[in-house]
Design an enzyme around this catalytic site. Structure first.
Site, PDB file in Angstrom:
ATOM      1  N   SER A 135      11.742   9.050 -27.323  1.00 39.29           N
ATOM      2  CA  SER A 135      12.333   8.881 -25.988  1.00 39.29           C
ATOM      3  C   SER A 135      11.408   9.544 -24.981  1.00 39.29           C
ATOM      4  O   SER A 135      10.638  10.450 -25.332  1.00 39.29           O
ATOM      5  CB  SER A 135      13.697   9.574 -25.942  1.00 39.29           C
ATOM      6  OG  SER A 135      14.084   9.837 -24.608  1.00 39.29           O
ATOM      7  N   TYR A 148      18.452  16.927 -27.747  1.00 37.69           N
ATOM      8  CA  TYR A 148      17.909  15.567 -27.861  1.00 37.69           C
ATOM      9  C   TYR A 148      16.403  15.580 -27.609  1.00 37.69           C
ATOM     10  O   TYR A 148      15.630  14.969 -28.351  1.00 37.69           O
ATOM     11  CB  TYR A 148      18.624  14.664 -26.859  1.00 37.69           C
ATOM     12  CG  TYR A 148      18.208  13.212 -26.895  1.00 37.69           C
ATOM     13  CD1 TYR A 148      18.618  12.364 -27.927  1.00 37.69           C
ATOM     14  CD2 TYR A 148      17.417  12.660 -25.881  1.00 37.69           C
ATOM     15  CE1 TYR A 148      18.238  11.016 -27.948  1.00 37.69           C
ATOM     16  CE2 TYR A 148      17.042  11.325 -25.896  1.00 37.69           C
ATOM     17  CZ  TYR A 148      17.461  10.506 -26.924  1.00 37.69           C
ATOM     18  OH  TYR A 148      17.082   9.181 -26.946  1.00 37.69           O
TER      19      TYR A 148
HETATM   20  P1  NAP Z   1      22.948   2.814 -29.225  1.00 38.44           P
HETATM   21  O1  NAP Z   1      23.199   1.556 -28.471  1.00 38.44           O
HETATM   22  O2  NAP Z   1      23.871   3.957 -29.089  1.00 38.44           O
HETATM   23  O3  NAP Z   1      22.757   2.429 -30.767  1.00 38.44           O
HETATM   24  C1  NAP Z   1      22.494   3.435 -31.700  1.00 38.44           C
HETATM   25  C2  NAP Z   1      22.261   2.801 -33.043  1.00 38.44           C
HETATM   26  O4  NAP Z   1      21.955   3.866 -33.964  1.00 38.44           O
HETATM   27  C3  NAP Z   1      23.476   2.074 -33.569  1.00 38.44           C
HETATM   28  O5  NAP Z   1      23.062   0.905 -34.257  1.00 38.44           O
HETATM   29  C4  NAP Z   1      24.072   3.089 -34.548  1.00 38.44           C
HETATM   30  O6  NAP Z   1      24.730   2.467 -35.646  1.00 38.44           O
HETATM   31  C5  NAP Z   1      22.841   3.757 -35.071  1.00 38.44           C
HETATM   32  N1  NAP Z   1      23.130   5.061 -35.659  1.00 38.44           N
HETATM   33  C6  NAP Z   1      23.617   6.173 -35.056  1.00 38.44           C
HETATM   34  N2  NAP Z   1      23.784   7.152 -35.953  1.00 38.44           N
HETATM   35  C7  NAP Z   1      23.392   6.637 -37.150  1.00 38.44           C
HETATM   36  C8  NAP Z   1      23.340   7.161 -38.471  1.00 38.44           C
HETATM   37  N3  NAP Z   1      23.712   8.410 -38.744  1.00 38.44           N
HETATM   38  N4  NAP Z   1      22.884   6.361 -39.465  1.00 38.44           N
HETATM   39  C9  NAP Z   1      22.498   5.075 -39.201  1.00 38.44           C
HETATM   40  N5  NAP Z   1      22.546   4.528 -37.973  1.00 38.44           N
HETATM   41  C10 NAP Z   1      22.986   5.313 -36.973  1.00 38.44           C
HETATM   42  O7  NAP Z   1      21.515   3.419 -28.839  1.00 38.44           O
HETATM   43  P2  NAP Z   1      20.167   2.735 -28.349  1.00 38.44           P
HETATM   44  O8  NAP Z   1      20.066   2.972 -26.900  1.00 38.44           O
HETATM   45  O9  NAP Z   1      20.029   1.383 -28.899  1.00 38.44           O
HETATM   46  O10 NAP Z   1      19.137   3.737 -29.051  1.00 38.44           O
HETATM   47  C11 NAP Z   1      18.294   3.364 -30.131  1.00 38.44           C
HETATM   48  C12 NAP Z   1      17.199   4.389 -30.231  1.00 38.44           C
HETATM   49  O11 NAP Z   1      16.467   4.414 -29.004  1.00 38.44           O
HETATM   50  C13 NAP Z   1      17.700   5.812 -30.448  1.00 38.44           C
HETATM   51  O12 NAP Z   1      16.842   6.483 -31.330  1.00 38.44           O
HETATM   52  C14 NAP Z   1      17.629   6.415 -29.072  1.00 38.44           C
HETATM   53  O13 NAP Z   1      17.508   7.811 -29.106  1.00 38.44           O
HETATM   54  C15 NAP Z   1      16.394   5.744 -28.520  1.00 38.44           C
HETATM   55  N6  NAP Z   1      16.312   5.711 -27.059  1.00 38.44           N
HETATM   56  C16 NAP Z   1      17.254   5.105 -26.308  1.00 38.44           C
HETATM   57  C17 NAP Z   1      17.126   5.097 -24.919  1.00 38.44           C
HETATM   58  C18 NAP Z   1      18.122   4.456 -23.994  1.00 38.44           C
HETATM   59  O14 NAP Z   1      18.022   4.668 -22.771  1.00 38.44           O
HETATM   60  N7  NAP Z   1      19.060   3.679 -24.486  1.00 38.44           N
HETATM   61  C19 NAP Z   1      16.030   5.726 -24.327  1.00 38.44           C
HETATM   62  C20 NAP Z   1      15.091   6.341 -25.131  1.00 38.44           C
HETATM   63  C21 NAP Z   1      15.242   6.318 -26.500  1.00 38.44           C
HETATM   64  P3  NAP Z   1      26.350   2.394 -35.835  1.00 38.44           P
HETATM   65  O15 NAP Z   1      26.909   1.954 -34.522  1.00 38.44           O
HETATM   66  O16 NAP Z   1      26.494   1.406 -36.928  1.00 38.44           O
HETATM   67  O17 NAP Z   1      26.818   3.761 -36.237  1.00 38.44           O
END
Ligand code: NAP
Length: 240
Positions: A135, A148
């Site tokens: 991130s 985080y």
């Molecule tokens: P999201 O919509 O909240 O989705 C998170 C995903 O991670 C879901 O598929 C969830 O699966 C899975 N997950 C969470 N805990 C888990 C576990 N213990 N084991 C297996 N799967 C797990 O988040 P996102 O925004 O798509 O984020 C994806 C990645 O991008 C993350 O690493 C996040 O830190 C990073 N990121 C996001 C942003 C942003 O602005 N959105 C920015 C920078 C980085 P379930 O629902 O099945 O539990």
């Protein structure tokens, strides 16, 4: 099997789901890992001709079983995307031991366990692409997101060090560090907060899951054969 097999952790929704669709559109066979969102993962797997597999990435036994099952089923794994993650906004002084440990268990241990389970296969084949998801907060630190930010900085450190270690085995390890992307992870931000973030961003917009998926795909593709240990940041210029 001719098509490449990719395992994407946390692919039930958000960035992981967009990446799953992108890899499938590029002709890959996609393993859609999920933890809790079974229905979403199964619908997505059906849509893209992939395979939904449950595993909590913070549990090393579940992760090892998942990777073993993938190898049993497809006899190969070409690309690993360590995308599963959780976020939390809290003042540093309010963080509990449990908050801290859960953040690292999912965001750092999860990456470690998943790569550790897949790496012997990659080393044996002298090929493999690993893409981690950090991130922008892992790059510059975010107020009220110390746990985080620390966890995501660890992912960048892991990526760079492992890239050096496994490069001689023909394996690349790169990282995508997205900026603000419109997913459920940011559901706590209201329209006003999102508008303010967009205004702060040089390109004037919030990213979409496909923007992060595009960067993940690129680093996993044949076009990125001479890239390893890099951090690619789809963030609209918010962090330069
Ligand atoms: P999201 O919509 O909240 O989705 C998170 C995903 O991670 C879901 O598929 C969830 O699966 C899975 N997950 C969470 N805990 C888990 C576990 N213990 N084991 C297996 N799967 C797990 O988040 P996102 O925004 O798509 O984020 C994806 C990645 O991008 C993350 O690493 C996040 O830190 C990073 N990121 C996001 C942003 C942003 O602005 N959105 C920015 C920078 C980085 P379930 O629902 O099945 O539990």
């Amino acid at each position: 099997m001719k098509e490449k097999v990719v395992l994407i952790t946390g692919a039930s929704r958000g960035i992981g789901a967009a990446a799953a669709r992108r890899f499938a559109a590029e002709g890959c066979r996609v393993v859609v890992n999920y933890n809790r969102s079974r229905a979403q993962a199964e619908v997505l797997a059906e849509e893209i001709g992939g395979w939904a597999v449950q595993a909590d990435v913070s549990d090393p036994v579940q992760v090892q079983n998942m990777v073993d099952n993938v190898l049993d089923k497809f006899c190969q794994l070409d690309i690993l995307v360590c995308n599963a993650g959780i976020a939390q906004q809290k003042l540093f002084g309010d963080l509990t031991d449990e908050d801290w440990r859960r953040m690292f268990a999912v965001n750092v241990d999860g990456v470690f366990y998943t790569i550790r389970a897949a790496l012997p296969h990659f080393i044996h084949r002298k090929a493999g692409r690993i893409v981690t998801v950090s991130s922008m907060w892992g790059q510059i630190g975010g107020s009220c997101e110390v746990a985080y930010s620390a966890a995501k900085a660890a992912v960048i450190g892991l990526t760079k060090a492992l890239a050096k270690e496994v490069g001689p085995s023909g394996i690349t390890v790169n990282c995508v560090a997205p900026g603000v992307i419109a997913t459920e992870m940011n559901a706590n931000l209201d329209a006003e907060a999102l508008a303010a973030l967009a205004e702060e961003t040089p390109l004037g917009i919030i990213g979409q899951p496909e923007d992060a998926a595009q960067a993940i795909w690129y680093l996993a593709s044949d076009d990125a054969g001479f890239l390893t240990g890099q951090v690619l940041a789809p963030n609209g210029g918010l962090v330069i």
